[in-house]
Scaffold this motif. Structure first.
Motif, PDB file in Angstrom:
ATOM      1  N   THR A  45     -62.859 -14.953 -89.535  1.00  0.00           N
ATOM      2  CA  THR A  45     -63.167 -15.771 -90.717  1.00  0.00           C
ATOM      3  C   THR A  45     -63.284 -14.871 -91.941  1.00  0.00           C
ATOM      4  O   THR A  45     -63.971 -13.846 -91.893  1.00  0.00           O
ATOM      5  N   HIS A  46     -62.622 -15.268 -93.016  1.00  0.00           N
ATOM      6  CA  HIS A  46     -62.642 -14.446 -94.232  1.00  0.00           C
ATOM      7  C   HIS A  46     -64.015 -14.495 -94.900  1.00  0.00           C
ATOM      8  O   HIS A  46     -64.492 -15.555 -95.283  1.00  0.00           O
ATOM      9  N   ARG A  47     -64.616 -13.342 -95.036  1.00  0.00           N
ATOM     10  CA  ARG A  47     -65.809 -13.149 -95.868  1.00  0.00           C
ATOM     11  C   ARG A  47     -65.558 -11.862 -96.630  1.00  0.00           C
ATOM     12  O   ARG A  47     -65.284 -10.828 -96.008  1.00  0.00           O
ATOM     13  N   ALA A  48     -65.661 -11.896 -97.953  1.00  0.00           N
ATOM     14  CA  ALA A  48     -65.269 -10.736 -98.754  1.00  0.00           C
ATOM     15  C   ALA A  48     -66.197  -9.544 -98.522  1.00  0.00           C
ATOM     16  O   ALA A  48     -65.738  -8.413 -98.332  1.00  0.00           O
ATOM     17  N   THR A  49     -67.492  -9.778 -98.556  1.00  0.00           N
ATOM     18  CA  THR A  49     -68.452  -8.673 -98.396  1.00  0.00           C
ATOM     19  C   THR A  49     -69.658  -9.180 -97.613  1.00  0.00           C
ATOM     20  O   THR A  49     -69.800 -10.378 -97.343  1.00  0.00           O
ATOM     21  N   VAL A  50     -70.562  -8.266 -97.323  1.00  0.00           N
ATOM     22  CA  VAL A  50     -71.828  -8.627 -96.670  1.00  0.00           C
ATOM     23  C   VAL A  50     -72.566  -9.703 -97.470  1.00  0.00           C
ATOM     24  O   VAL A  50     -73.252 -10.553 -96.901  1.00  0.00           O
ATOM     25  N   LEU A  51     -72.385  -9.671 -98.779  1.00  0.00           N
ATOM     26  CA  LEU A  51     -73.086 -10.631 -99.638  1.00  0.00           C
ATOM     27  C   LEU A  51     -72.599 -12.058 -99.412  1.00  0.00           C
ATOM     28  O   LEU A  51     -73.237 -13.017 -99.843  1.00  0.00           O
ATOM     29  N   ASP A  52     -71.467 -12.206 -98.739  1.00  0.00           N
ATOM     30  CA  ASP A  52     -70.895 -13.537 -98.512  1.00  0.00           C
ATOM     31  C   ASP A  52     -71.153 -14.078 -97.109  1.00  0.00           C
ATOM     32  O   ASP A  52     -70.687 -15.166 -96.765  1.00  0.00           O
ATOM     33  N   ILE A  53     -71.874 -13.294 -96.293  1.00  0.00           N
ATOM     34  CA  ILE A  53     -72.162 -13.761 -94.929  1.00  0.00           C
ATOM     35  C   ILE A  53     -73.068 -14.989 -94.991  1.00  0.00           C
ATOM     36  O   ILE A  53     -74.020 -15.036 -95.770  1.00  0.00           O
ATOM     37  N   GLU A  54     -72.715 -15.983 -94.167  1.00  0.00           N
ATOM     38  CA  GLU A  54     -73.471 -17.236 -94.155  1.00  0.00           C
ATOM     39  C   GLU A  54     -74.282 -17.332 -92.871  1.00  0.00           C
ATOM     40  O   GLU A  54     -74.008 -16.623 -91.898  1.00  0.00           O
TER      41      GLU A  54
END
Ligand code: AMP
Ligand code: ZN
Length: 114
Positions: A45-54
């Motif tokens: 799954t695309h997540r740009a950075t750690v800051l985008d982890i859900e």
């Protein structure tokens, strides 16, 4: 994501040496290895950075470390030590903005990293 390198590799649009795959993550050989063993473990799954982890990514992210341990044992890194590293942001050296964990080993690794 349409134009993301690791999404393209995941879809088979760009070649890479895949060394592991399950339904959540895959691992490839780094194209520019910084150690005798240098793999990238990448969530599908695309997540740009750690800051985008859900919140619902937690299982996937946890599984990365289990995959890292398996691959480290496969490459005989369990005795000599190895490192699992994630760069977050350009200032920390992130160049591909799709989360990936570097698994490095096979040589002495200095601390702190540069
Ligand atoms: P980072 O700088 O933390 O974003 O790491 C990106 C990593 O991706 C670097 O270690 C690159 O050598 C690696 N890389 C870039 N393009 C490819 C590719 N086509 N196949 C495998 N690894 C790649
Ligand atoms: Zn992506």
């Amino acid at each position: 994501m349409e134009n993301c390198l690791f999404c393209k590799i995941n879809r088979g649009e760009i070649p890479a040496t895949k060394v592991y795959e399950d339904d959540r993550v895959f691992a490839i050989e780094d194209i520019n290895p910084q150690a005798p063993v240098h793999l990238l473990i990448i969530p599908k799954t695309h997540r740009a950075t750690v800051l985008d982890i859900e919140d619902n990514d937690v299982e996937t992210i946890g599984s990365i470390f289990s995959v890292a341990g398996t691959l480290a044992k496969e490459r005989n890194l369990d005795r000599g030590g190895f490192r699992v590293v994630l760069n977050c942001g350009a200032g920390a050296g992130q160049s591909v903005f799709h989360i990936h964990y570097h698994l490095l080993g096979g040589r002495p690794l200095n601390w702190p990293p540069g």
